[in-house]
Scaffold this motif. Sequence first.
Motif, PDB file in Angstrom:
ATOM      1  N   ASP A  58      45.020  41.829  41.277  1.00 39.73           N
ATOM      2  CA  ASP A  58      43.269  41.224  41.552  1.00 39.73           C
ATOM      3  C   ASP A  58      42.314  42.580  41.164  1.00 39.73           C
ATOM      4  OD1 ASP A  58      44.262  38.913  42.221  1.00 39.73           O
ATOM      5  OD2 ASP A  58      43.583  38.955  44.505  1.00 39.73           O
ATOM      6  N   LEU A  59      42.941  43.689  41.259  1.00 40.32           N
ATOM      7  CA  LEU A  59      42.142  44.935  40.858  1.00 40.32           C
ATOM      8  C   LEU A  59      42.120  44.919  39.244  1.00 40.32           C
ATOM      9  CD1 LEU A  59      40.580  46.761  42.407  1.00 40.32           C
ATOM     10  CD2 LEU A  59      42.338  48.480  42.521  1.00 40.32           C
ATOM     11  N   TRP A  60      43.080  44.546  38.753  1.00 40.29           N
ATOM     12  CA  TRP A  60      43.183  44.509  37.180  1.00 40.29           C
ATOM     13  C   TRP A  60      42.194  43.278  36.812  1.00 40.29           C
ATOM     14  CZ3 TRP A  60      48.375  44.846  34.297  1.00 40.29           C
ATOM     15  CH2 TRP A  60      48.195  45.279  32.690  1.00 40.29           C
ATOM     16  N   TRP A 153      48.010  35.989  37.308  1.00 39.61           N
ATOM     17  CA  TRP A 153      47.100  34.967  37.053  1.00 39.61           C
ATOM     18  C   TRP A 153      46.291  35.248  35.880  1.00 39.61           C
ATOM     19  CZ3 TRP A 153      41.840  35.582  37.950  1.00 39.61           C
ATOM     20  CH2 TRP A 153      41.252  36.640  38.748  1.00 39.61           C
ATOM     21  N   ASP A 154      45.595  34.165  35.374  1.00 38.62           N
ATOM     22  CA  ASP A 154      44.994  34.222  34.141  1.00 38.62           C
ATOM     23  C   ASP A 154      43.632  34.685  34.344  1.00 38.62           C
ATOM     24  OD1 ASP A 154      43.436  33.486  31.563  1.00 38.62           O
ATOM     25  OD2 ASP A 154      44.032  31.586  31.532  1.00 38.62           O
ATOM     26  N   LEU A 160      39.928  30.379  38.549  1.00 44.52           N
ATOM     27  CA  LEU A 160      40.675  31.240  39.166  1.00 44.52           C
ATOM     28  C   LEU A 160      40.094  32.640  39.587  1.00 44.52           C
ATOM     29  CD1 LEU A 160      44.073  30.757  37.498  1.00 44.52           C
ATOM     30  CD2 LEU A 160      43.639  30.207  39.727  1.00 44.52           C
ATOM     31  N   ILE A 161      38.953  32.992  38.743  1.00 39.15           N
ATOM     32  CA  ILE A 161      38.273  34.202  38.656  1.00 39.15           C
ATOM     33  C   ILE A 161      37.532  33.895  40.195  1.00 39.15           C
ATOM     34  CG2 ILE A 161      36.285  35.495  37.929  1.00 39.15           C
ATOM     35  CD1 ILE A 161      37.513  35.395  35.481  1.00 39.15           C
ATOM     36  N   PRO A 166      35.075  35.885  44.130  1.00 35.90           N
ATOM     37  CA  PRO A 166      34.093  35.153  44.257  1.00 35.90           C
ATOM     38  C   PRO A 166      32.789  36.177  43.769  1.00 35.90           C
ATOM     39  CG  PRO A 166      34.762  35.343  46.187  1.00 35.90           C
ATOM     40  CD  PRO A 166      35.777  35.809  45.405  1.00 35.90           C
ATOM     41  N   ARG A 167      32.528  37.269  44.393  1.00 34.79           N
ATOM     42  CA  ARG A 167      31.188  38.089  44.269  1.00 34.79           C
ATOM     43  C   ARG A 167      31.264  38.453  42.912  1.00 34.79           C
ATOM     44  NH1 ARG A 167      31.478  42.334  48.240  1.00 34.79           N
ATOM     45  NH2 ARG A 167      29.322  42.662  47.548  1.00 34.79           N
ATOM     46  N   LEU A 168      32.372  39.057  42.373  1.00 35.71           N
ATOM     47  CA  LEU A 168      32.574  39.660  41.109  1.00 35.71           C
ATOM     48  C   LEU A 168      31.993  38.496  39.904  1.00 35.71           C
ATOM     49  CD1 LEU A 168      35.020  42.408  41.098  1.00 35.71           C
ATOM     50  CD2 LEU A 168      32.840  42.595  40.470  1.00 35.71           C
TER      51      LEU A 168
END
Length: 176
Positions: A58-60, A153-154, A160-161, A166-168
Amino acid sequence: MDQNQFWEIINRACRSDPESAEEWDSLLVAELVKLSPEEIIEWNHIFDSLEAQANQVDLWAAAYIINGGASEDGFYYFRCWLIGMGKEIYSAAVANPDSLADVATPEWFSEGIDAEAEIYGAAHDAWMQVTGQPDTADYPARNESTETIGEEWDFEDIDLIRQHLPRLAALYEDEI
């Protein structure tokens, strides 16, 4: 050398200021040359450990969104940048990558976070200066490659993003 001392050095050199990231390396070297060779190695081990802890899917994805893409090398540089931003921002991002929405605004990072923050080599440079060793000398602290933590994940799937970050996603919606 402990983590508190590590973060004190980061704070003095980097000041959590992304606009001065291109200076972080030289400022860190200037701080690290004040240490013994052994302390520099210990500092480097802490750096590598923190970099490995930040090697999360998730950081990636956050790096991918903020930079408009992130190769494996680009994500490594991003993690180095994240360490340079200081303990508070680093810890928040490792616990919740979406917290970067508070820091990594599109206005600040219109050109992306890249290798400008070359702090990954600061300890090596400082160690060579302190020991008088040539560039070709065997440096006793080499970082080991680490596995990325989390399920892949994609990063180009907007749904998915929005689900993962959600904030980013809202902050960078025009760039996604």
